[in-house]
Motif scaffolding. Sequence first.
Motif, PDB file in Angstrom:
ATOM      1  N   LYS A 119      95.381 -28.215  77.411  1.00 52.85           N
ATOM      2  CA  LYS A 119      95.555 -26.766  77.553  1.00 52.85           C
ATOM      3  C   LYS A 119      94.664 -25.995  76.616  1.00 52.85           C
ATOM      4  O   LYS A 119      94.161 -24.929  76.930  1.00 52.85           O
ATOM      5  N   ASP A 140      98.062 -29.865  84.874  1.00 53.67           N
ATOM      6  CA  ASP A 140      99.346 -29.288  84.496  1.00 53.67           C
ATOM      7  C   ASP A 140     100.136 -28.944  85.772  1.00 53.67           C
ATOM      8  O   ASP A 140      99.561 -28.462  86.750  1.00 53.67           O
ATOM      9  N   GLU A 209     100.078 -21.571  79.061  1.00 54.43           N
ATOM     10  CA  GLU A 209      99.837 -21.709  80.501  1.00 54.43           C
ATOM     11  C   GLU A 209      99.459 -20.382  81.164  1.00 54.43           C
ATOM     12  O   GLU A 209      98.684 -20.362  82.122  1.00 54.43           O
TER      13      GLU A 209
HETATM   14 MG    MG Z   1     103.254 -27.292  82.393  1.00 55.76          MG
END
Ligand code: MG
Length: 370
Positions: A119, A140, A209
């Motif tokens: 990420k 993800d 995210e």
């Molecule tokens: Mg996730």
Amino acid sequence: MKKLAILGCTGSIGTQTIDIVRHNRDKYEVVALSCRSSAERLIELAKEFDCKTLGIYDETKVREVRAALPNVKVFGGDDALTAVLDGCDTAVVAVVGMIGLKAVLAALDMKKTVALANKESLVAGGKLVTEKGGIVCPVDSEHSAVWQCLRGEKKFKRIILTASGGPFYFTPSNELESVTPERAVAHPNWSMGRKISVDSATMMNKGLELIEARWLFGTTDIDYVIHPESVVHSMVEFEDGSIKAQAGFPDMRQPIQYALTYPDHAPREYTPLALPLSLGFLPPDEEKFRAPALAKQAIKTGGLAGTVLNAANEAAVRLFLERKIHFTDIVDIVEDTLGKTELSGGDTAEEIYSVHNRIYGLIYSKYRGN
Ligand code: MG
């Protein structure tokens, strides 16, 4: 045969990626494996997959790996993230933390497809990664869901990520300060590594995210909703009011495999969703969990805001895991750091690394003696 390099092969996503390869030996060849420091495990995996290129980030372990496998090329340090990519078609970047950015930028420069599970590279360096213009397949679950919903679509209105809420969504605010690392890393729905488990508990994971989605899908119109069952992995709303959602039993192997088999939904053994099923969608509590709101602000601010948020969070999570600060201090530190740091700039990788190291170092050294 798709030639894979798996970076972070001993971590949670790496291990599940390897599991997928194990069930599809006719489709994938593992040409390179790399990890932070687990020499023994790396050697085992290299033997299992007859892999001729290895990387181990911890340079003190290079000699041990070379001694065990004299006919294999072994890289250490940053080369374990970059030079190992030479012979692959697809780089699975499943390392944890900011070091992932080096691997992603190198892979895109080398025109490799990137299956991205890291990420921090998009959060800290999303603009740089996007500008490279290569193929980035999200691993993800939330971003894979959005990606699956967007197949065949030209335009959309809004992205709605789902968030499980983490293990403390229903815990009273006044009990959060005393949360221990052991409790924070025990997630109810997903099995994950320590850093991401803590991020999930503070809901910084959803914040990261939101920023990732901003770069992957080129929009700032991104919301999130609490969905404790983790069955709907995310949604996309279109101009006519239609909402597409992607759902399935929560198992990271589905999005990992889709990143490898895209554009196909290839067969695999899976746990079917037991239907009928009742699902809940609840409003976020941004007073109790401020991290996603900080991330939304960072999206608006742009520049170095993502880099600073990520660096402060990485340092704070480490301090929490080392029992130097309380659970609730993590997000306080991130907020405080964002408030007093110059956030313009961030146009080069050098600047991003240097700001990351400065912020991380400042915070870590401030609290390490606690
Ligand atoms: Mg996730």
